[in-house]
Design a protein around this motif. Structure first.
Motif, PDB file in Angstrom:
ATOM      1  N   LEU A 213     -21.122 -56.459  -4.378  1.00 39.58           N
ATOM      2  CA  LEU A 213     -19.984 -55.661  -4.800  1.00 39.58           C
ATOM      3  C   LEU A 213     -20.394 -54.327  -5.421  1.00 39.58           C
ATOM      4  N   VAL A 214     -19.611 -53.286  -5.128  1.00 38.37           N
ATOM      5  CA  VAL A 214     -19.828 -51.999  -5.780  1.00 38.37           C
ATOM      6  C   VAL A 214     -19.375 -52.072  -7.235  1.00 38.37           C
TER       7      VAL A 214
ATOM      8  N   THR B 235     -26.263 -52.726  -4.505  1.00 39.39           N
ATOM      9  CA  THR B 235     -25.081 -51.972  -4.112  1.00 39.39           C
ATOM     10  C   THR B 235     -24.150 -51.773  -5.299  1.00 39.39           C
ATOM     11  N   GLY B 236     -24.315 -52.582  -6.334  1.00 40.97           N
ATOM     12  CA  GLY B 236     -23.586 -52.407  -7.581  1.00 40.97           C
ATOM     13  C   GLY B 236     -24.269 -51.474  -8.547  1.00 40.97           C
TER      14      GLY B 236
ATOM     15  N   VAL C  98     -25.724 -46.582  -1.540  1.00 42.32           N
ATOM     16  CA  VAL C  98     -24.436 -46.813  -2.192  1.00 42.32           C
ATOM     17  C   VAL C  98     -23.500 -45.630  -1.961  1.00 42.32           C
ATOM     18  N   THR C  99     -24.070 -44.452  -1.799  1.00 46.02           N
ATOM     19  CA  THR C  99     -23.269 -43.263  -1.530  1.00 46.02           C
ATOM     20  C   THR C  99     -22.405 -43.469  -0.295  1.00 46.02           C
TER      21      THR C  99
ATOM     22  N   THR D 191     -27.183 -60.763   3.272  1.00 49.85           N
ATOM     23  CA  THR D 191     -26.492 -59.962   2.275  1.00 49.85           C
ATOM     24  C   THR D 191     -25.780 -58.810   2.961  1.00 49.85           C
ATOM     25  N   SER D 192     -24.767 -58.272   2.297  1.00 51.37           N
ATOM     26  CA  SER D 192     -23.993 -57.210   2.927  1.00 51.37           C
ATOM     27  C   SER D 192     -23.351 -56.297   1.902  1.00 51.37           C
ATOM     28  N   GLY D 193     -23.524 -54.991   2.106  1.00 54.73           N
ATOM     29  CA  GLY D 193     -22.742 -53.993   1.385  1.00 54.73           C
ATOM     30  C   GLY D 193     -21.540 -53.568   2.195  1.00 54.73           C
TER      31      GLY D 193
END
Length: 310
Positions: free
Chosen positions: A19-20, A55-56, A259-260, A210-212
């Motif tokens: 999660l972001v 990603t967080g 993350v951008t 895993t996944s963003g």
């Protein structure tokens, strides 16, 4: 413990959605903005959600902020799927966050590989043991971004009481196979390099990934997982090809747009979760922004809150 160990292991063979962490315009936490992302991911069928992963922006958060986010994620998830909480940094910070994560109701901990320049394999084993003790015995997932500690070092980590899984985030399937053979066969080895690397890691025995992407397009992640679980590698490759542009954007600038790309995509989908914090890159370049807009349009991605494309 809120979840039986066997149930957790089964969930680990699914998608671990990272999660972001949302920020407001003043670069302060905005935890409430995470709730619709969680809802959509769960509705799409994502099996596990992870707070305080990369990603967080885990390493851009203070310890207080990381505690706030694990409590917020637990509220948003509300027991619908397992919550894994990332912990790490200095041993005292890691132990403090492990305790806070247990208090928040996390079902397991994901232990970030220590970035300290002076890391001994046996020192990492002690690190993991202390984190485990601080959590009160929560199940543990070891996060490996560097396999230079060797197969023996990995086996020693996996022998620590409470370890149920390994997030394998190195592009080395042969080393993964060797490590799996040296460890307890009950441990779940999760592909830690997202959808693009899932097929080759699956081919040597990994399960789940895993996944963003789940922050933006969870339906596609779930479809890729279903194809891999069904042994349909051709379909998995086809589905991955359709989201590859997104991962290519995230991999640019030494992965500094990782993350951008996610937050820029969320903004395009009408759900602004703020900018990323340095040293992550912000904003995307004009070229990257054009690539992202074309990706969103080509795949018909829906605004957050509406049913997503596959």
């Amino acid at each position: 413990m809120s979840l039986r160990k066997n149930d957790l292991k089964q969930a680990l063979t699914g998608i671990s959605g990272i999660l972001v962490t949302p920020f407001d315009r003043d670069d302060e936490l905005a935890p409430g903005l995470q709730a619709p992302i969680v809802d959509r991911a769960i509705e799409a069928g994502v099996q596990i959600l992870v707070a305080n992963g990369n990603t967080g922006e885990f390493y851009a958060l203070t310890s207080d902020e990381a505690e706030t986010m694990v409590h917020a994620s637990a509220r948003h998830i509300d027991g619908r799927v397992p919550l894994i909480a990332g912990v790490g940094r200095g041993i005292r910070d890691a132990c403090r966050l492990a305790k806070a994560s247990a208090e928040a109701g996390a079902d397991a901990l994901m232990i970030h590989q220590p970035p300290d320049p002076f890391v001994a394999p046996r020192g990492v084993v002690e690190y993991v043991r202390r984190v485990s003790d601080a959590s009160g015995g929560l199940p543990l997932v070891i996060y490996l971004r560097n396999d230079a500690i060797g197969v023996k070092g990995i086996a020693d980590l996996c022998a620590v009481d409470g370890v149920v899984g390994v997030k394998w985030a190195t592009p080395n399937p042969l080393k993964l196979a060797e490590a799996m053979a040296a460890c307890d066969p009950d441990i779940v080895w999760v592909g830690g390099l997202a959808e693009v690397w899932a097929p080759p890691l699956y081919a040597v025995g990994a399960r789940g990934f895993t996944s963003g992407l789940i922050n933006v397009w969870p339906e596609r992640s779930v479809a890729i997982h279903a194809a891999l679980e069904g042994g349909d590698y051709a379909e998995a490759r086809r589905l991955i090809a359709g989201m590859r542009a997104f991962e290519d954007i995230r991999a640019q600038e030494m992965n500094g747009t990782n993350v951008t790309g996610v937050k820029a995509a969320l903004r395009l989908l009408g759900h602004d979760c703020g900018r990323t914090r340095p040293p992550s890159a912000w904003p995307l370049t004009d070229t990257q922004s054009k690539m992202l807009a074309e990706f969103v349009e080509a795949n018909g991605l829906k605004r957050l809150g509406s049913s997503g494309a596959r």
